[in-house]
Design an enzyme around this catalytic site. Sequence first.
Site, PDB file in Angstrom:
ATOM      1  N   GLU A  94      58.596  34.497  48.617  1.00  0.00           N
ATOM      2  CA  GLU A  94      58.064  33.221  48.410  1.00  0.00           C
ATOM      3  C   GLU A  94      58.474  32.644  46.931  1.00  0.00           C
ATOM      4  O   GLU A  94      58.283  33.546  46.051  1.00  0.00           O
ATOM      5  CB  GLU A  94      56.718  33.092  48.649  1.00  0.00           C
ATOM      6  CG  GLU A  94      56.439  33.609  50.279  1.00  0.00           C
ATOM      7  CD  GLU A  94      54.924  33.311  50.594  1.00  0.00           C
ATOM      8  OE1 GLU A  94      54.787  33.222  51.938  1.00  0.00           O
ATOM      9  OE2 GLU A  94      54.117  33.579  49.870  1.00  0.00           O
ATOM     10  N   CYS A 107      58.098  28.448  40.269  1.00  0.00           N
ATOM     11  CA  CYS A 107      57.399  29.652  40.233  1.00  0.00           C
ATOM     12  C   CYS A 107      58.171  30.600  41.281  1.00  0.00           C
ATOM     13  O   CYS A 107      57.971  30.283  42.277  1.00  0.00           O
ATOM     14  CB  CYS A 107      56.029  29.424  40.652  1.00  0.00           C
ATOM     15  SG  CYS A 107      55.207  30.973  40.885  1.00  0.00           S
ATOM     16  N   CYS A 114      54.286  43.858  45.349  1.00  0.00           N
ATOM     17  CA  CYS A 114      54.115  44.112  43.947  1.00  0.00           C
ATOM     18  C   CYS A 114      53.857  45.577  43.811  1.00  0.00           C
ATOM     19  O   CYS A 114      53.159  46.414  44.472  1.00  0.00           O
ATOM     20  CB  CYS A 114      52.867  43.235  43.468  1.00  0.00           C
ATOM     21  SG  CYS A 114      52.787  43.298  41.647  1.00  0.00           S
ATOM     22  N   CYS A 118      46.104  44.531  41.347  1.00  0.00           N
ATOM     23  CA  CYS A 118      45.062  43.636  41.014  1.00  0.00           C
ATOM     24  C   CYS A 118      44.374  43.379  42.205  1.00  0.00           C
ATOM     25  O   CYS A 118      44.679  42.865  43.162  1.00  0.00           O
ATOM     26  CB  CYS A 118      45.453  42.310  40.360  1.00  0.00           C
ATOM     27  SG  CYS A 118      46.658  42.894  38.883  1.00  0.00           S
ATOM     28  N   CYS A 121      44.476  39.636  44.142  1.00  0.00           N
ATOM     29  CA  CYS A 121      45.605  38.827  44.329  1.00  0.00           C
ATOM     30  C   CYS A 121      46.066  39.323  45.648  1.00  0.00           C
ATOM     31  O   CYS A 121      46.118  40.358  46.253  1.00  0.00           O
ATOM     32  CB  CYS A 121      46.458  39.267  43.244  1.00  0.00           C
ATOM     33  SG  CYS A 121      48.261  38.643  43.421  1.00  0.00           S
ATOM     34  N   HIS A 222      42.483  38.227  32.016  1.00  0.00           N
ATOM     35  CA  HIS A 222      41.516  38.334  32.755  1.00  0.00           C
ATOM     36  C   HIS A 222      40.131  38.764  32.248  1.00  0.00           C
ATOM     37  O   HIS A 222      38.993  38.636  32.665  1.00  0.00           O
ATOM     38  CB  HIS A 222      41.512  38.489  33.913  1.00  0.00           C
ATOM     39  CG  HIS A 222      42.883  37.899  34.701  1.00  0.00           C
ATOM     40  ND1 HIS A 222      42.984  36.457  34.627  1.00  0.00           N
ATOM     41  CD2 HIS A 222      43.747  38.441  35.503  1.00  0.00           C
ATOM     42  CE1 HIS A 222      43.979  36.225  35.292  1.00  0.00           C
ATOM     43  NE2 HIS A 222      44.760  37.239  35.650  1.00  0.00           N
ATOM     44  N   CYS A 339      48.592  30.027  42.688  1.00  0.00           N
ATOM     45  CA  CYS A 339      48.521  31.285  41.954  1.00  0.00           C
ATOM     46  C   CYS A 339      47.767  32.488  42.697  1.00  0.00           C
ATOM     47  O   CYS A 339      46.698  32.337  43.275  1.00  0.00           O
ATOM     48  CB  CYS A 339      47.716  31.290  40.619  1.00  0.00           C
ATOM     49  SG  CYS A 339      48.871  30.527  39.493  1.00  0.00           S
TER      50      CYS A 339
HETATM   51  N1  SAH Z   1      52.459  40.041  37.841  1.00  0.00           N
HETATM   52  C1  SAH Z   1      52.599  39.033  36.807  1.00  0.00           C
HETATM   53  C2  SAH Z   1      53.044  37.702  37.960  1.00  0.00           C
HETATM   54  C3  SAH Z   1      52.418  37.545  39.160  1.00  0.00           C
HETATM   55  S1  SAH Z   1      50.590  36.770  38.936  1.00  0.00           S
HETATM   56  C4  SAH Z   1      51.183  38.813  36.190  1.00  0.00           C
HETATM   57  O1  SAH Z   1      49.962  39.447  36.663  1.00  0.00           O
HETATM   58  O2  SAH Z   1      51.254  37.782  35.416  1.00  0.00           O
HETATM   59  C5  SAH Z   1      50.728  35.190  38.493  1.00  0.00           C
HETATM   60  C6  SAH Z   1      49.291  34.887  37.875  1.00  0.00           C
HETATM   61  O3  SAH Z   1      48.351  34.555  39.305  1.00  0.00           O
HETATM   62  C7  SAH Z   1      48.529  35.855  37.065  1.00  0.00           C
HETATM   63  O4  SAH Z   1      47.989  35.240  35.767  1.00  0.00           O
HETATM   64  C8  SAH Z   1      47.763  36.158  38.112  1.00  0.00           C
HETATM   65  O5  SAH Z   1      46.597  36.748  37.533  1.00  0.00           O
HETATM   66  C9  SAH Z   1      47.285  34.973  38.739  1.00  0.00           C
HETATM   67  N2  SAH Z   1      46.721  35.406  39.957  1.00  0.00           N
HETATM   68  C10 SAH Z   1      46.439  36.374  40.680  1.00  0.00           C
HETATM   69  N3  SAH Z   1      45.639  36.258  41.901  1.00  0.00           N
HETATM   70  C11 SAH Z   1      44.947  34.842  41.666  1.00  0.00           C
HETATM   71  C12 SAH Z   1      44.252  34.233  42.395  1.00  0.00           C
HETATM   72  N4  SAH Z   1      43.601  34.606  43.678  1.00  0.00           N
HETATM   73  N5  SAH Z   1      43.689  33.039  41.960  1.00  0.00           N
HETATM   74  C13 SAH Z   1      44.393  32.508  40.978  1.00  0.00           C
HETATM   75  N6  SAH Z   1      45.112  33.027  40.070  1.00  0.00           N
HETATM   76  C14 SAH Z   1      45.484  34.305  40.239  1.00  0.00           C
END
Ligand code: SAH
Length: 348
Positions: A94, A107, A114, A118, A121, A222, A339
């Site tokens: 996506e 984006c 991935c 995390c 996510c 974070h 995000c």
């Molecule tokens: N792997 C990379 C890029 C993808 S995530 C990274 O971690 O930076 C892009 C952003 O979205 C990151 O800052 C991640 O921490 C954030 N993110 C992930 N899950 C989220 C959620 N449920 N709500 C808001 N932001 C989130």
Amino acid sequence: MKPEKKDIRALTKEQLRDFFVSQGDKAFRGNQVYEWLWSKSAHSFEEMTNISKETRQMLEDNFVINHIKVDTMQRSNDGTIKNAVTLHDGLTVESVLIPTFSRTTACVSSQVGCSLDCKFCATARLKRMRNLNPDEIYDQVVAIDQESRLYNQMPLSNIVFMGMGEPLMNYNNVLKAIEKITSPEGLGMSPKRITVSTSGIPKMIKKLADDEVKFNLALSLHSAIDEVRTQIMPFNETFPLSELKESLVYWYEKTKKKVTYEYLIWKGINDRKEDIDALVHFCKLIPCKVNIIEYNPIDDGEFQQAAGEVTEAYQKALERNHITVTVRRSRGKDIDAACGQLANKSSQ
Ligand code: SAH
């Protein structure tokens, strides 16, 4: 069995020129085809109208153009657009277009699924299938640029690598895609308008610095406390904050570029005074800014956005210490385009 045709876009300009010479044609023909493939984003050889019919047929016999296909496009009521794109092998990723008053940001994804895990996510719940090729990353940008021109009457102004995947775990392909996006033969975008976001792979942050990249770096921090960070981002056990800090200092010494720290705040996880103090302390390491992001719930509530006062407390503490901080509201939530919400739902 016929040998499988090669993806013509895997060839460099030089290789394409050599190919034409090997066919008894002029090297210049390679430039023309290259332009069709990249600046003009041709999806078929037929479109290449300044190339003779015979040559187009010869290309057809030897190559394929593995272009991505925008399978479904959803538009949010705030103007955000989410594309589910199908790759040549049927897998889906996506990408999102986020229009704001002054800019339109793409984006884009760097992996199918991935590499990391995390806990908060949605993408982490998908199995990682594979890395995207440079052209699959580039194509997402082209598709979004076209949509931006069509729906917002504006070309794309910025790109963030914050879609699915960990860009630094697909290092070479991400860098090749950015090379093409910034080259005058591709989209000619300034690297200053591109941001690569990483969860924090110290070795690869150092490599970025050694490669003297010109784009921006964002780090999904974070938490600035190891125990907390490991709980929400388990790979932090392998790459602890001490190593991450060392790589950030290295990055700043080599590039003299600020880093943006992305930060989510959850109830009962990182909403204490000591969490705030730890972040403030972390921010003194190198010039930086902090982007506090709103959490987008992905499930039944293990993670919950902290109260507004906590965000304010973070903001005040950072400001008191002269650290730039912005609080970002989420966009595109109603279509799961925000995000951390990218999980190929539209294709399930
Ligand atoms: N792997 C990379 C890029 C993808 S995530 C990274 O971690 O930076 C892009 C952003 O979205 C990151 O800052 C991640 O921490 C954030 N993110 C992930 N899950 C989220 C959620 N449920 N709500 C808001 N932001 C989130």
